[in-house]
Design an enzyme around this catalytic site. Structure first.
Site, PDB file in Angstrom:
ATOM      1  CE  LYS A   2      -0.560  -0.634   4.969  1.00 42.75           C
ATOM      2  NZ  LYS A   2      -1.021   0.271   5.969  1.00 42.75           N
ATOM      3  CE1 TYR A  19      14.181  31.659   1.823  1.00 38.09           C
ATOM      4  CE2 TYR A  19      14.286  29.285   1.600  1.00 38.09           C
ATOM      5  CZ  TYR A  19      14.002  30.529   1.074  1.00 38.09           C
ATOM      6  OH  TYR A  19      13.547  30.635  -0.206  1.00 38.09           O
TER       7      TYR A  19
HETATM    8  C1  LIG Z   1      -3.584  -4.550   8.302  1.00 39.54           C
HETATM    9  C2  LIG Z   1      -2.109  -4.392   8.127  1.00 39.54           C
HETATM   10  N1  LIG Z   1      -1.346  -5.483   8.063  1.00 39.54           N
HETATM   11  C3  LIG Z   1      -0.005  -5.392   7.899  1.00 39.54           C
HETATM   12  C4  LIG Z   1       0.626  -4.174   7.812  1.00 39.54           C
HETATM   13  C5  LIG Z   1       2.117  -4.112   7.654  1.00 39.54           C
HETATM   14  O1  LIG Z   1       2.712  -3.536   8.770  1.00 39.54           O
HETATM   15  P1  LIG Z   1       4.308  -3.367   8.852  1.00 39.54           P
HETATM   16  O2  LIG Z   1       4.665  -2.414   7.787  1.00 39.54           O
HETATM   17  O3  LIG Z   1       4.534  -2.831  10.209  1.00 39.54           O
HETATM   18  O4  LIG Z   1       4.875  -4.729   8.629  1.00 39.54           O
HETATM   19  C6  LIG Z   1      -0.141  -3.010   7.894  1.00 39.54           C
HETATM   20  C7  LIG Z   1       0.514  -1.703   7.842  1.00 39.54           C
HETATM   21  O5  LIG Z   1       0.123  -0.712   8.364  1.00 39.54           O
HETATM   22  C8  LIG Z   1      -1.551  -3.120   8.054  1.00 39.54           C
HETATM   23  O6  LIG Z   1      -2.324  -2.032   8.125  1.00 39.54           O
END
Ligand SMILES: Cc1ncc(COP(=O)(O)O)c(C=O)c1O
Length: 362
Positions: free
Chosen positions: A34, A255
């Site tokens: 994501k 700045y």
């Molecule tokens: C539902 C869920 N699973 C797994 C993950 C992965 O987490 P991480 O990046 O800490 O491994 C996330 C990340 O926010 C998540 O929202």
């Protein structure tokens, strides 16, 4: 052309994915991609992750981007769909949904037949104490039983609030609730481990693990480095020196004139700034890496430029500067700026050019 680049090291990404396999050999891996693969770029990163079992994304748009690139892997929408229309698109594109509230259950029911016919699993989320998403303990068992009776293949899922802090008292409460629900709904698939949990609790890997940050070679723990976890940084964020100045004692830089030289200094101006995603934090002392040497960032970070002390170094316009990567870890930059590696990676702007590159260890 302005040299502001993000290099994605495919060998490192594959190495980290193999680390997950080593740690969780019996589980399927849902690689969390994501937020544009945690800022690394979906199209730049996915070729190195093609041996994963599945992908996890936050929304339909992210999933469709993966489908458009031709990947046929299972994809889970970890927040589910946001409307009934999206449910239709999800089924059409073979996307699995999380259900975490009652309306999503209704939408799922409306698409029950094609959903089941396509062999899609439904991920039912328990709110075991994180209190963001999910059904309460007292409701979820009935919900799962009803879904199972309807012919749905369910995955019980939850998310830890404190997986990075092993002894946090909420962890055990979350685990207990999860195990109780699981026991009441057998046979059922299960998934509760993100990166930190995957390291902490091998006995909780179950059917699917959901690593995110560890794939990208950053640490989920404040007190353990990627080196200690045997992970390799995937991203190198780099820029180039565009000017060199000698600043005399008593002169200020940048700045707000927040820094005044106490002695003569050699200063390199580097073409990177907060417009690219480099952090501008008041209290921080940032360092970059030039020719494997840590170099201090001097004065304020501007939108497009930073000033770096290079006294005694043999540099010219064009010399490469690592903002973070294998020499200057993103976790260290994050720590110096009061944040976490996740945030720095995800908030990179679209300005730096993302490139796939095989970078050999230096
Ligand atoms: C539902 C869920 N699973 C797994 C993950 C992965 O987490 P991480 O990046 O800490 O491994 C996330 C990340 O926010 C998540 O929202």
């Amino acid at each position: 052309m302005r040299q502001a680049n993000i290099y994605i090291d495919h060998q490192a990404l594959q190495y980290n994915l193999n680390r997950v396999r080593q740690l969780a050999p019996a589980a399927e891996i849902v690689s969390m991609v994501k937020a544009n693969a945690y800022g690394h770029g979906i199209s730049e990163s996915l070729p190195a992750l093609s041996s994963t079992d599945a992908f996890g994304v936050a929304c339909l748009e992210e999933a469709l981007q993966i489908r458009e690139l031709g990947y046929k892997h299972p994809i889970t929408l970890v927040e589910g769909v946001f409307s009934e229309d999206e449910m239709y698109v999800a089924v059409r594109h073979q996307l699995e949904v999380v259900v975490h509230h009652w309306q999503q259950l209704e939408w799922l029911q409306q698409h029950k037949q094609p959903y089941i016919a396509k062999g899609l699993k439904v991920w039912v989320k328990l709110n075991s104490g994180m209190n963001r998403l999910g059904f309460r303990f007292q409701d979820i068992i009935d919900i799962i039983h009803a879904l199972q009776a309807d012919g749905f293949n369910c995955v019980l899922t939850m998310h830890f609030a404190n997986a990075d802090v092993r002894d946090h008292p909420l962890n055990q409460q979350q685990i207990n609730e999860f195990l109780q629900v699981k026991a009441s709904c057998e046979p059922i698939l299960a998934s509760c481990c993100n990166s930190a949990a995957l390291f902490q609790w091998p006995e909780l890997h179950f059917d699917f693990v959901r690593p995110g940050i560890m794939l990208y070679g950053a640490s989920p723990f404040a007190d353990q480095s990627v080196t200690a976890l045997d992970l390799k940084p995937v991203m190198t964020f780099s820029a180039a020196i565009i000017a060199l100045n000698t600043v005399q004692a008593g002169e200020s830089i940048g700045y707000g004139s927040t820094f005044t030289a106490t002695q003569d200094m050699e200063i390199a101006i580097v073409s990177i700034g907060y417009g690219d995603g480099y952090p501008r934090t008041f209290f921080s002392q940032n360092y970059v890496s030039i020719q494997n040497q840590p170099c201090r960032v001097i004065g304020r970070v501007s939108m497009d430029m930073i000033a770096v002390e290079v006294t005694g170094l043999n540099v010219t316009a064009g010399t490469s500067v690592e903002l973070w990567g294998k020499n200057r870890l993103v976790d260290d930059v994050a720590m110096a700026n009061g944040t976490i590696g996740y945030e720095l990676l995800c908030r990179l702007s679209s300005r730096p050019v993302r490139q796939q590159q095989l970078i050999t260890d230096q």
